[in-house]
Design an enzyme around this catalytic site. Structure first.
Site, PDB file in Angstrom:
ATOM      1  N   TYR A   1      23.229 -43.122 -29.955  1.00  0.00           N
ATOM      2  CA  TYR A   1      24.633 -42.803 -29.678  1.00  0.00           C
ATOM      3  C   TYR A   1      24.796 -42.377 -28.214  1.00  0.00           C
ATOM      4  CZ  TYR A   1      29.321 -40.910 -30.514  1.00  0.00           C
ATOM      5  OH  TYR A   1      30.663 -40.665 -30.481  1.00  0.00           O
TER       6      TYR A   1
ATOM      7  N   SER B   1      32.730 -40.522 -24.909  1.00  0.00           N
ATOM      8  CA  SER B   1      32.438 -39.338 -25.720  1.00  0.00           C
ATOM      9  C   SER B   1      31.973 -38.223 -24.793  1.00  0.00           C
ATOM     10  CB  SER B   1      31.319 -39.639 -26.723  1.00  0.00           C
ATOM     11  OG  SER B   1      30.956 -38.478 -27.435  1.00  0.00           O
TER      12      SER B   1
HETATM   13  N1  LIG Z   1      35.681 -37.899 -33.581  1.00  0.00           N
HETATM   14  C1  LIG Z   1      35.224 -37.456 -32.415  1.00  0.00           C
HETATM   15  O1  LIG Z   1      35.234 -36.257 -32.117  1.00  0.00           O
HETATM   16  C2  LIG Z   1      34.665 -38.415 -31.408  1.00  0.00           C
HETATM   17  C3  LIG Z   1      34.102 -37.872 -30.265  1.00  0.00           C
HETATM   18  C4  LIG Z   1      33.635 -38.740 -29.292  1.00  0.00           C
HETATM   19  C5  LIG Z   1      33.737 -40.094 -29.449  1.00  0.00           C
HETATM   20  N2  LIG Z   1      34.278 -40.591 -30.592  1.00  0.00           N
HETATM   21  C6  LIG Z   1      34.354 -42.039 -30.704  1.00  0.00           C
HETATM   22  O2  LIG Z   1      35.579 -42.425 -31.285  1.00  0.00           O
HETATM   23  C7  LIG Z   1      35.406 -43.675 -31.952  1.00  0.00           C
HETATM   24  C8  LIG Z   1      35.995 -43.561 -33.334  1.00  0.00           C
HETATM   25  O3  LIG Z   1      35.370 -42.503 -34.012  1.00  0.00           O
HETATM   26  P1  LIG Z   1      36.061 -41.696 -35.210  1.00  0.00           P
HETATM   27  O4  LIG Z   1      35.740 -40.275 -34.992  1.00  0.00           O
HETATM   28  O5  LIG Z   1      37.457 -42.120 -35.377  1.00  0.00           O
HETATM   29  O6  LIG Z   1      35.124 -42.206 -36.408  1.00  0.00           O
HETATM   30  P2  LIG Z   1      35.475 -42.816 -37.857  1.00  0.00           P
HETATM   31  O7  LIG Z   1      36.585 -42.071 -38.482  1.00  0.00           O
HETATM   32  O8  LIG Z   1      34.156 -42.870 -38.530  1.00  0.00           O
HETATM   33  O9  LIG Z   1      35.983 -44.302 -37.523  1.00  0.00           O
HETATM   34  C9  LIG Z   1      35.110 -45.230 -36.955  1.00  0.00           C
HETATM   35  C10 LIG Z   1      35.820 -46.552 -36.803  1.00  0.00           C
HETATM   36  O10 LIG Z   1      34.916 -47.480 -36.186  1.00  0.00           O
HETATM   37  C11 LIG Z   1      34.690 -48.594 -37.037  1.00  0.00           C
HETATM   38  N3  LIG Z   1      33.258 -48.895 -37.115  1.00  0.00           N
HETATM   39  C12 LIG Z   1      32.276 -48.097 -37.599  1.00  0.00           C
HETATM   40  N4  LIG Z   1      31.093 -48.716 -37.545  1.00  0.00           N
HETATM   41  C13 LIG Z   1      31.332 -49.935 -37.019  1.00  0.00           C
HETATM   42  C14 LIG Z   1      30.496 -51.049 -36.732  1.00  0.00           C
HETATM   43  N5  LIG Z   1      29.172 -51.030 -36.987  1.00  0.00           N
HETATM   44  N6  LIG Z   1      31.062 -52.148 -36.192  1.00  0.00           N
HETATM   45  C15 LIG Z   1      32.395 -52.169 -35.957  1.00  0.00           C
HETATM   46  N7  LIG Z   1      33.241 -51.153 -36.224  1.00  0.00           N
HETATM   47  C16 LIG Z   1      32.707 -50.048 -36.748  1.00  0.00           C
HETATM   48  C17 LIG Z   1      35.193 -48.192 -38.407  1.00  0.00           C
HETATM   49  O11 LIG Z   1      35.817 -49.310 -39.033  1.00  0.00           O
HETATM   50  P3  LIG Z   1      35.178 -50.164 -40.219  1.00  0.00           P
HETATM   51  O12 LIG Z   1      34.056 -49.340 -40.794  1.00  0.00           O
HETATM   52  O13 LIG Z   1      36.301 -50.376 -41.190  1.00  0.00           O
HETATM   53  O14 LIG Z   1      34.752 -51.403 -39.546  1.00  0.00           O
HETATM   54  C18 LIG Z   1      36.231 -47.123 -38.129  1.00  0.00           C
HETATM   55  O15 LIG Z   1      37.524 -47.671 -38.031  1.00  0.00           O
HETATM   56  C19 LIG Z   1      33.908 -43.981 -31.906  1.00  0.00           C
HETATM   57  O16 LIG Z   1      33.634 -44.861 -30.845  1.00  0.00           O
HETATM   58  C20 LIG Z   1      33.298 -42.624 -31.622  1.00  0.00           C
HETATM   59  O17 LIG Z   1      32.063 -42.722 -30.986  1.00  0.00           O
HETATM   60  C21 LIG Z   1      34.735 -39.787 -31.580  1.00  0.00           C
END
Ligand SMILES: NC(=O)c1ccc[n+]([C@@H]2O[C@H](COP(=O)([O-])OP(=O)(O)OC[C@H]3O[C@@H](n4cnc5c(N)ncnc54)[C@H](OP(=O)(O)O)[C@@H]3O)[C@@H](O)[C@H]2O)c1
Length: 235
Positions: free
Chosen positions: A140, A127
């Site tokens: 986080y 991230s």
């Molecule tokens: N969006 C951004 O701008 C951004 C920026 C930096 C990093 N990220 C990283 O990208 C990744 C995905 O984020 P996203 O933006 O796609 O978020 P999202 O739409 O909320 O999706 C999160 C995913 O992670 C899974 N998840 C959530 N809590 C979990 C837990 N306690 N144990 C296992 N799985 C879990 C969820 O699946 P289930 O709830 O079905 O298990 C879901 O598929 C994360 O690691 C996040 O930190 C995102």
């Protein structure tokens, strides 16, 4: 580019970046294993892909090898002062973001070093928070900094097994996780600011590119972010 039937596993594939990346890898010709807790959303993603369920599987037995692991699943804690965070809130984030990625990495290495041809690629989802915190995000931020350590150790220890490890550091891809950025999120000076976001498909395209490289080449770190979000230039 044809992935030639390579096998990829994406964690957190039920939504957001994981879902977009799993579907993009699938379109590229990978056989894809989607994992997450919400089964109904995984079924929906598979239906949306337009590809028959024969291209998916839930376990290694189905495909007998693993070429790409995308350690993507993750979560944050409530945005409260760090002294008020409970042990359970802290551990939820540590388990999802760090321990989960470590355990998947261990299992992937076991498979990749034993398979023929051996080797594979592990892509960790870091991230912008692997570099700089937002206010009230200690769990986080700490776990995303720790992902950088996991990436570096996996890159080093994986060499002897032909395992490459990359990290993608994303800033403000439009997913459920970043919806509050679009509504206005607190900045270090206490002001609220609506932050720009970018389409999640750009992240999925980046994952496809990283995965496509031959194992003697590696994108060690990539930062992909909404161009005008506050990060560089001290804001
Ligand atoms: N969006 C951004 O701008 C951004 C920026 C930096 C990093 N990220 C990283 O990208 C990744 C995905 O984020 P996203 O933006 O796609 O978020 P999202 O739409 O909320 O999706 C999160 C995913 O992670 C899974 N998840 C959530 N809590 C979990 C837990 N306690 N144990 C296992 N799985 C879990 C969820 O699946 P289930 O709830 O079905 O298990 C879901 O598929 C994360 O690691 C996040 O930190 C995102």
């Amino acid at each position: 580019m044809d992935a030639n039937g390579k096998v990829a596993l994406v964690t957190g594939a039920s939504a957001g970046i994981g879902k977009a990346s799993a579907l993009a890898l699938l379109r590229e010709g990978y056989r894809v294993v989607l994992t997450a807790r919400r089964r109904e959303l995984l079924d929906k993603a598979i239906a949306e892909s337009g590809v028959g369920p024969d291209r998916f599987a839930q376990a290694k037995q189905k495909f007998a090898r693993l070429d790409v692991l995308f350690n993507n699943g993750g979560t944050g804690a409530p945005a409260i002062p760090m002294e008020d965070l409970t042990y359970e809130q802290w551990m939820t984030v540590v388990n999802a973001n760090l321990t989960g990625a470590f355990l998947c990495t261990q299992e992937a290495i076991r498979i990749m070093k034993a398979q023929d041809p051996k080797g594979g690629r592990i892509i960790n989802n870091g991230s912008i928070s692997a570099h700089a915190p937002r206010p009230n995000t200690v769990a986080y931020t700490a776990t995303k900094h720790a992902i950088t350590g996991l990436t570096k150790s996996t890159s080093l220890d994986g060499r002897k097994h032909d395992i490459a490890c990359s990290q993608i550091d994303i800033g403000n891809a439009a997913t459920e996780m970043t919806e509050r950025m679009a509504k206005g999120i607190v900045q270090p000076n206490g002001e609220m600011m609506v932050e720009p976001r970018m389409n999640v498909t750009h992240v999925a395209d980046a994952i496809v590119f990283m995965a496509s490289l031959p194992l003697d080449s590696n994108v060690q770190f990539m930062t992909i972010m909404a161009t005008k979000m506050p990060f560089v230039g001290r804001g």
